[in-house]
Design an enzyme around this catalytic site. Structure first.
Site, PDB file in Angstrom:
ATOM      1  N   LYS A  85       0.823  -1.205   0.000  1.00 44.15           N
ATOM      2  CA  LYS A  85       0.000   0.000   0.000  1.00 44.15           C
ATOM      3  C   LYS A  85       0.864   1.266   0.000  1.00 44.15           C
ATOM      4  O   LYS A  85       2.050   1.248   0.333  1.00 44.15           O
ATOM      5  CB  LYS A  85      -0.939  -0.007   1.217  1.00 44.15           C
TER       6      LYS A  85
ATOM      7  N   ARG B  88      -4.256  -9.868   3.485  1.00 44.01           N
ATOM      8  CA  ARG B  88      -4.396  -9.826   2.020  1.00 44.01           C
ATOM      9  C   ARG B  88      -3.059  -9.380   1.441  1.00 44.01           C
ATOM     10  O   ARG B  88      -2.645  -8.229   1.627  1.00 44.01           O
ATOM     11  CB  ARG B  88      -5.514  -8.861   1.631  1.00 44.01           C
TER      12      ARG B  88
END
Length: 316
Positions: free
Chosen positions: A247, A281
């Protein structure tokens, strides 16, 4: 009287030396053909995006054969779960539901034909969710906080699990300068309200997972604080999913481009697990599986697989 050690001070502050374990309401879950005891294990969710503009792989798995191959490779690397998406979260032109379904359904069908792995479809469209479940998906991963009310009826009429994610923006629109009075408390309230809505629609609580939505309408400082305080989300009692892999909050923290975020992603995943996440994830599956197993062992949830070192026999 010996002076307090740092661990003594931490124990005095927290009331315990034991590792944090989330107070799960229903820890044992049957998801498709697989059973998980989230009081004792962490599931690794692999990511396969069949989009030409995904933020991480930039279309590497957009072709059908590439997406299918990546899905089976993730299973071979130890993934418990494969998340298949056909539309990015980032702002941009809307992807028609029919086009999104055409992207994800063939991948789901081929993976289901060859594996009992948990398959989730990353979508907020009811139409896509319906077709994906028919093709073999056992989870609907909605990153938009139930923006399509019809989605609840689709999930309620199936046996699928639903991931409820915190996000604020209308799908595929920008949300500049997000503000939170208290990020963990604000996200917890949001998730509780949606959990209540989902249960009222007929989806039982044993089919609910929550995701606080790292980076989704959150800046880097907010995502870092959310990770530190993830136990406040896990305290809601539902399995918590941490979608931290590669991210932007990792890239900005380390000044690292997308190809150089593996170590930061693993660190964020481990801290998330220590703070109660039970599903992570991740893009880099093999490394993430090893990190999850090691963290489980440190927490006392996983038995080491080859005890020899200083166990009374000659080391080999």
């Amino acid at each position: 009287m010996f002076p307090l050690t740092l661990s003594d001070e931490i124990a005095a502050a927290t009331g315990s030396r034991e590792p944090y374990l989330p107070p799960l309401r229903i820890p044992v879950r049957r998801i498709g053909a697989r059973t998980f005891d989230f009081s004792r294990q962490v599931a690794v969710m692999a990511v396969v995006n069949r989009t030409p503009d995904s933020f991480y792989d930039r279309g590497r798995t957009f072709a059908l054969d590439a997406a299918v191959a990546a899905s089976f490779a993730a299973v071979a690397d130890g993934a418990d779960w494969v998340d298949i998406g056909g539309a990015p979260f980032a702002p941009g032109a809307p992807i028609p539901a029919a086009e999104e379904a055409d992207r994800v359904v063939p991948v789901i069908a081929e993976l289901r034909a060859g594996s009992d792995v948990v398959i989730s479809v990353d979508t907020f469209h009811a139409q896509v969710a319906r077709e994906a479940i028919r093709a073999g998906a056992t989870v609907v991963n909605d990153t938009t906080g139930l923006s399509d009310p019809a989605l609840l009826d689709i999930v309620a009429d199936s046996e699928a699990t639903l991931v409820i994610t915190h996000s604020l923006a209308t799908p595929r629109t920008p949300y500049p300068r997000p503000h939170y009075d208290d990020i963990a408390a604000d996200i917890a309230r949001y998730l509780i309200e949606r959990v209540e809505r989902v249960i009222a629609s007929g989806v039982p609580e044993e089919r609910i997972v929550v995701d606080p939505g790292h980076d989704l309408n959150k800046n880097t400082l907010q995502s870092l604080e959310l990770t530190r305080r993830l136990s406040e989300i896990a305290d809601l009692g539902f399995p918590t999913l941490a979608a931290v892999s590669n991210k932007d909050f990792i890239g900005e923290t380390l000044r690292a481009d997308r190809a150089a975020r593996l170590e930061g992603s693993i660190a964020a995943a481990v801290v998330s697990i220590m703070n109660g996440a039970r599903i992570i994830r991740m893009h880099n599956v093999a490394a993430s599986v090893a990190a999850a197993r090691m963290t489980e062992a440190i927490l006392g949830l996983w038995t080491p697989q080859g005890l020899r070192h200083n166990m009374g026999e000659a080391n080999e």
